[in-house]
Design an enzyme around this catalytic site. Structure first.
Site, PDB file in Angstrom:
ATOM      1  CG  HIS A 109       7.760  20.290 -15.769  1.00  0.00           C
ATOM      2  ND1 HIS A 109       8.454  20.693 -14.644  1.00  0.00           N
ATOM      3  CD2 HIS A 109       8.389  20.908 -16.808  1.00  0.00           C
ATOM      4  CE1 HIS A 109       9.427  21.506 -14.989  1.00  0.00           C
ATOM      5  NE2 HIS A 109       9.407  21.654 -16.293  1.00  0.00           N
ATOM      6  CG  ASP A 139       8.251  19.255 -11.574  1.00  0.00           C
ATOM      7  OD1 ASP A 139       7.987  18.348 -12.386  1.00  0.00           O
ATOM      8  OD2 ASP A 139       8.548  20.412 -11.926  1.00  0.00           O
ATOM      9  N   GLY A 213      13.769  24.959 -21.035  1.00  0.00           N
ATOM     10  CA  GLY A 213      14.715  23.936 -21.472  1.00  0.00           C
ATOM     11  C   GLY A 213      15.727  23.598 -20.402  1.00  0.00           C
ATOM     12  CB  SER A 215      12.669  22.047 -16.845  1.00  0.00           C
ATOM     13  OG  SER A 215      11.952  23.230 -16.665  1.00  0.00           O
ATOM     14  CB  ALA A 232       9.675  26.773 -11.516  1.00  0.00           C
ATOM     15  CB  ILE A 233      12.019  30.944 -14.366  1.00  0.00           C
ATOM     16  CG1 ILE A 233      11.120  30.742 -15.609  1.00  0.00           C
ATOM     17  CG2 ILE A 233      13.315  30.189 -14.498  1.00  0.00           C
ATOM     18  CD1 ILE A 233      11.729  31.285 -16.881  1.00  0.00           C
ATOM     19  CG  LEU A 270       4.213  15.582  11.715  1.00  0.00           C
ATOM     20  CD1 LEU A 270       5.165  14.599  12.387  1.00  0.00           C
ATOM     21  CD2 LEU A 270       4.865  16.955  11.613  1.00  0.00           C
ATOM     22  N   GLY A 271       0.725  14.117  10.393  1.00  0.00           N
ATOM     23  CA  GLY A 271      -0.562  14.118  11.072  1.00  0.00           C
ATOM     24  C   GLY A 271      -0.850  15.387  11.845  1.00  0.00           C
TER      25      GLY A 271
END
Length: 456
Positions: A109, A139, A213, A215, A232-233, A270-271
């Site tokens: 992101h 991400d 910032g 990130s 993230a926060i 994995l299915g």
């Protein structure tokens, strides 16, 4: 104007009242009874050169629905959507994980939609960087600095599967564009998920202060080894309240290794379908724990069925590492990569068993085409499957009014060639576009007919 002035005054007063007693006291001793006081400074001095600041610029494309009243007055030919392009700038952080190859990992992101990426090292040097590849669902993105970037410091990786709640952590990054900053805390929880159910989440939770910032920055242990990528926060208005999340280093390494090898993430499959183990379900199955991933259905001819896993099993480990939730299982399997053989531990009828499972590949992994070439912006690309008539790169979707649509690309098109060279998959197309050809002559299969589309 009065309200902002009041807030600023209050802050100034608060800072003054906090700082005054410190100036009034003697300096803190460096040692007590001849023994050096503990300090994180030596570790940070060796690690912080591997953490960088990232500045991006780009254009954000958005669609706005036009009211039906306009079409009533102007006719059905009036477009239903209006495409808007807005320039943007952003700041984030990154970590040098391979000094020799000039590779930097950051969050997807942070660089999503960026036309230019500039990296600043701790010593002030600035370099341009290009995107090698990334994965929006996890991400993670991998960048490469320009060739003149030398004398780089890389960070060593820790085994994030060995982390325990209570281990000390240090977060390093570029909060609010202030410059490199270090904060400390502990690991508050492991295997966190549920922030965005569409994404692959298996977060480390920490109370080390993480802000906007940060990130893409580093979460390290007291040995200065990377244990996670800050992502993230949870907090009001983007502020820190002691709940921050980081992508585990093992998960990041699996993804970046795939990007280096294939040019993309080849997500493992994995299915199985299922959910969390509730106390009621555990009691019904004679299982004495609420941790694990319950398998409610096994996909026909999927990796799990071929290995012998059955509906009703509870998956409790992958490669000997405990699995606490179905979300954790989903994230670990997907990021391990297709083709990997893993040891899956299950509980069946109260007894533990293990199965060797070779993961299949998810066929619906999509890549944003603007990451490959600006002329393809607005299109999503995916590899073809066995149900498609030809092998190549399929156009999964096209944004109305985008560059890809203006050049004539349409959903369902299959790119089978580029500049008279055969194209079999997204990774191959990415590699061919790394040479940055001036003109793209795309050989397209559209239904039963073939055509050429020229992109400049």
């Amino acid at each position: 104007m009065k309200k902002p002035m009041l807030v600023l005054s209050t802050l100034a007063l608060s800072l003054s009242s906090v700082l005054t007693p410190i100036h009034a006291t003697a300096a803190l001793p460096l040692s007590v009874n001849g023994e050096q006081l503990p300090s994180l400074a030596p570790m940070l001095e060796s690690v912080t050169p591997a953490v960088v600041s990232i500045a991006v610029e780009g254009t954000q494309v958005s669609q706005q629905r036009i009211p039906e009243a306009f079409r009533y007055f102007f006719g059905d030919d009036f477009p239903g959507n209006q495409v808007q392009e807005r320039p943007f700038r952003g700041l984030g952080s990154g970590v040098i994980i391979d000094a020799k190859n000039r590779h930097i990992v950051t969050n997807y992101h942070v660089i999503n939609g960026a036309d230019s990426i500039t990296v600043q090292l701790k010593d002030g040097r600035e370099y341009d960087a290009e995107l090698i590849g990334g994965d929006e669902m996890s991400d993670v993105a991998l960048l490469k600095l320009e060739e003149k970037a030398t004398n780089l410091t890389q960070i060593e990786l820790a085994d994030s599967d060995k982390l325990r709640v209570g281990d000390f952590t240090v977060a390093i990054g570029n909060p609010f564009g202030l410059g490199q900053t270090a904060t400390s805390g502990i690991i508050s929880a492991l295997g966190r998920s549920g922030l965005n159910m569409e994404n692959l989440e298996n977060f480390i939770q920490t109370d080390a202060a993480i802000n906007s910032g940060n990130s893409g920055g580093a979460l390290v242990n007291l040995n200065g080894e990377l244990i996670g990528i800050n992502t993230a926060i949870i907090g009001p208005n983007g502020g820190n309240v002691g709940i921050g999340f980081a992508i585990p280093s093992n998960m990041m390494k699996n993804l970046t290794d795939q990007i280096v090898e294939f040019g993309e993430v080849k997500r493992g499959l994995l299915g199985v379908r299922g959910g969390e183990v509730t106390s009621e379900l555990a009691e019904a199955l004679g299982y004495n724990s609420s941790k694990g991933a319950f398998v409610s259905e096994v996909t026909e001819d999927g990796a799990a069925e071929l290995a012998g896993i059955e509906a009703g099993d509870i998956i409790v480990s992958i490669n000997g590492k405990r699995i606490n939730t179905f979300s954790e299982l989903r994230a670990k399997v997907a990021t391990l990569g297709a083709g990997k053989t893993v040891e899956v531990g299950i509980v069946r009828d109260g007894e533990e068993q293990t199965f060797d499972v070779t993961l299949q590949e998810q066929s619906d992994v999509k890549t944003k085409a603007e990451n490959l070439h600006e002329g393809l912006a607005g299109a999503e690309l995916t590899n073809t499957t066995s149900t498609d008539k030809v092998e190549g790169v399929k156009i999964a979707s096209v944004v109305e009014g985008s560059a890809a649509q203006r050049y004539g690309l349409a959903e369902g098109d299959i790119i089978v060639g580029l500049n008279r060279q055969r194209v079999n998959n997204v990774a191959q197309l990415r590699e061919m576009l790394e040479e940055k050809p001036d003109v793209l002559a795309l050989n397209i299969q559209r239904g039963e007919r073939g055509l050429y589309i020229v992109v400049r």
